[in-house]
Design a protein around this motif. Structure first.
Motif, PDB file in Angstrom:
ATOM      1  N   UNK A 381       0.862  -1.178   0.000  1.00 33.83           N
ATOM      2  CA  UNK A 381       0.000   0.000   0.000  1.00 33.83           C
ATOM      3  C   UNK A 381       0.898   1.227   0.000  1.00 33.83           C
ATOM      4  N   UNK A 382       0.650   2.124  -0.922  1.00 37.85           N
ATOM      5  CA  UNK A 382       1.469   3.328  -1.030  1.00 37.85           C
ATOM      6  C   UNK A 382       0.664   4.543  -0.588  1.00 37.85           C
ATOM      7  N   UNK A 383       1.255   5.344   0.296  1.00 40.18           N
ATOM      8  CA  UNK A 383       0.681   6.617   0.721  1.00 40.18           C
ATOM      9  C   UNK A 383       1.628   7.723   0.257  1.00 40.18           C
ATOM     10  N   UNK A 384       1.097   8.716  -0.444  1.00 42.31           N
ATOM     11  CA  UNK A 384       1.956   9.734  -1.037  1.00 42.31           C
ATOM     12  C   UNK A 384       1.353  11.120  -0.853  1.00 42.31           C
ATOM     13  N   UNK A 385       2.230  12.095  -0.606  1.00 40.79           N
ATOM     14  CA  UNK A 385       1.854  13.504  -0.530  1.00 40.79           C
ATOM     15  C   UNK A 385       2.682  14.267  -1.551  1.00 40.79           C
ATOM     16  N   UNK A 386       2.009  15.032  -2.405  1.00 35.74           N
ATOM     17  CA  UNK A 386       2.674  15.812  -3.435  1.00 35.74           C
ATOM     18  C   UNK A 386       2.365  17.290  -3.222  1.00 35.74           C
ATOM     19  N   UNK A 387       3.389  18.143  -3.360  1.00 39.31           N
ATOM     20  CA  UNK A 387       3.237  19.587  -3.274  1.00 39.31           C
ATOM     21  C   UNK A 387       3.813  20.195  -4.548  1.00 39.31           C
ATOM     22  N   UNK A 388       2.972  20.885  -5.302  1.00 40.75           N
ATOM     23  CA  UNK A 388       3.413  21.574  -6.509  1.00 40.75           C
ATOM     24  C   UNK A 388       3.265  23.080  -6.289  1.00 40.75           C
ATOM     25  N   UNK A 389       4.367  23.810  -6.430  1.00 41.61           N
ATOM     26  CA  UNK A 389       4.384  25.253  -6.196  1.00 41.61           C
ATOM     27  C   UNK A 389       4.723  25.958  -7.502  1.00 41.61           C
ATOM     28  N   UNK A 390       3.862  26.902  -7.898  1.00 39.94           N
ATOM     29  CA  UNK A 390       4.057  27.679  -9.114  1.00 39.94           C
ATOM     30  C   UNK A 390       4.151  29.152  -8.731  1.00 39.94           C
ATOM     31  N   UNK A 391       5.359  29.642  -8.396  1.00 41.01           N
ATOM     32  CA  UNK A 391       5.486  31.040  -7.981  1.00 41.01           C
ATOM     33  C   UNK A 391       5.353  32.029  -9.131  1.00 41.01           C
ATOM     34  N   UNK A 392       5.794  31.625 -10.323  1.00 41.99           N
ATOM     35  CA  UNK A 392       5.746  32.480 -11.501  1.00 41.99           C
ATOM     36  C   UNK A 392       5.380  31.635 -12.705  1.00 41.99           C
ATOM     37  N   UNK A 393       4.883  32.284 -13.735  1.00 45.11           N
ATOM     38  CA  UNK A 393       4.571  31.584 -14.974  1.00 45.11           C
ATOM     39  C   UNK A 393       5.854  31.004 -15.569  1.00 45.11           C
ATOM     40  N   UNK A 394       5.861  29.696 -15.811  1.00 47.39           N
ATOM     41  CA  UNK A 394       7.033  29.032 -16.368  1.00 47.39           C
ATOM     42  C   UNK A 394       8.015  28.533 -15.332  1.00 47.39           C
TER      43      UNK A 394
END
Length: 422
Positions: A381-394
């Motif tokens: 069983x896999x438990x995962x936390x993902x954080x994606x941060x987009x401070x600026x375009x690109x």
């Protein structure tokens, strides 16, 4: 179905574009460029201790375009430089060197952006990404170049909500490390053979036809893939794939996406094998401004005959970052949810996601490069936390932490990706 009159219109405009490049007077020559920087670090444990992989990359692209008849002709070249002081991925040979390669070198002609019901056509010749609609057969996020490259040709036509494309090419002129083709034991041996430069000598042909919003808001797609092994020595392996893709909105707050792929493997020695891959997702929009979606997805890939217990996978993605094996001999059930949070600076966004995944191996055979024990078909069983941060375009920063909980161990996995597009 495209009417004969509409098809004739498409062919006529294409003919005018090729035979009358000066039509409409002088056309300007435009120059365009693109560049990007990326870095990736992976820490994972497959049961025999931790493995750390890293990769830094620089990508550059340039193109020149000018009008040609009712469309535009483009000449483009793109390349990537990657520094990999560690392994490409767990189980692959150590690199310890800089890898540079052309990722796209092409000549393409494209009609001007059409209206809603106008015909559109695009044709390209050169090195390009291979395209198929599921993302399960030719996309490998862990490869140096995630999309499978080929040297060949592509033709696309769209009219009245219908789309058709044909693409064919050759893989044997690529650097073997770019896409990590590991289709047979011979492929794996060549990948670990340092002096051997080229990718396996394989041909690839892809046909696609799609219809937008065909029935009850659902779009329908059919595709076929032929992979031909051109090795002089045996064993060789040819494969055929036929797939169905259905996706769209069920309700304003509910959507689904389903893929079904049948794979046929034809070895030069032995009997023919067959496999089935089914992937389905149902996602529900969550209430409020901050929450985004919750989803339930399932995937099954298996095969039989010809000595196969696995789906005859191409260069597709891994089951998950913590369980880095191809989509073969696997059942995966995932429950997840994500959000969209406004953060500093103004206009930036933070997207957290939490997933819980059940992994089963129907054959009960442990995956290569993993040393943990299975309990019947239960892999973990896999438990995962993902954080994606987009401070600026690109500019993106993505961090993911996961734990694969098995009957004999808890195997951690951490990934950090950063990328800037200029």
């Amino acid at each position: 179905m495209i009417e004969g009159r509409g098809l004739a219109r498409v062919l006529l405009t294409v003919a005018l574009a090729l035979l009358a490049p000066g039509l409409g007077g002088a056309t300007p020559v435009l120059f365009d460029w693109d560049a990007g920087l990326g870095s990736r670090g992976d820490f994972s444990d497959h049961g025999d201790g931790p493995v750390f992989d890293s990769r830094d990359s620089l990508s550059l692209a340039a193109g020149v375009s000018h009008g040609m008849g009712p469309g535009e002709m483009t000449y483009s070249v793109a390349g990537q430089l990657a520094y990999m002081p560690q392994d490409l991925a767990a189980g692959d040979p150590r690199t310890n060197e800089v890898l540079a390669y052309p990722s796209a070198v092409s000549v393409a002609w494209e009609m001007q952006p059409p209206g809603l019901r106008d015909p559109w056509m695009h044709a390209a010749l050169g090195r390009m990404d291979a395209r198929e609609p599921t993302g399960l057969l030719l996309e490998d996020p862990l490869a140096v170049h995630p999309a499978q490259l080929l040297d060949g040709a592509l033709v696309e036509v769209r009219y009245l909500g219908f789309y058709f494309s044909a693409q064919a090419g050759y893989l044997g002129l690529l650097d073997k490390r770019v896409n990590r083709v590991r289709f047979t034991d011979a492929d794996a041996r060549e990948l670990s053979d340092g002096p051997h430069y080229f990718a396996p000598p394989r041909g690839l042909a892809i046909l696609r036809t799609e219809a937008d919003h065909l029935l009850a808001g659902q779009s329908l797609g059919l595709f076929g893939i032929w992979q031909k092994d051109f090795r002089a020595e045996t064993p060789r392996l040819d494969t055929w794939y036929a797939g169905l893709v259905v996706n769209g909105q069920i309700l304003s707050w509910l959507r689904q996406a389903t893929d079904v792929v049948v794979g046929i493997s034809v070895p030069s020695a032995g009997s023919t094998g067959a496999g089935l891959l089914v992937s389905s997702l149902v996602a529900m929009k969550l209430p409020g401004d901050l929450l985004h979606e919750a989803w339930l997805s399932g995937l099954w890939a298996s095969g039989r005959g010809g000595g196969l217990s696995e789906f005859p996978a191409l260069a597709g993605p891994a089951v998950s970052p913590a369980f880095d094996v191809p989509l073969q001999d696997i059942v995966k059930v995932e429950l997840g949810a994500d959000a969209r949070l406004p953060v500093a600076p103004a206009g930036a966004r933070l997207s957290p996601a939490l997933t819980v995944c059940l992994l089963l191996v129907p054959s009960g055979t442990p995956a290569a490069n993993y040393s943990f024990s299975l309990s019947g078909p239960f892999a973990g069983t896999e438990i995962a936390l993902t954080l994606a941060y987009l401070p600026l375009d690109g500019f993106t920063v993505t961090a993911r932490g996961a734990a694969l909980i098995t009957v004999s161990a808890v195997l951690p996995s951490v990934q950090l990706d950063t990328g800037v597009r200029l």
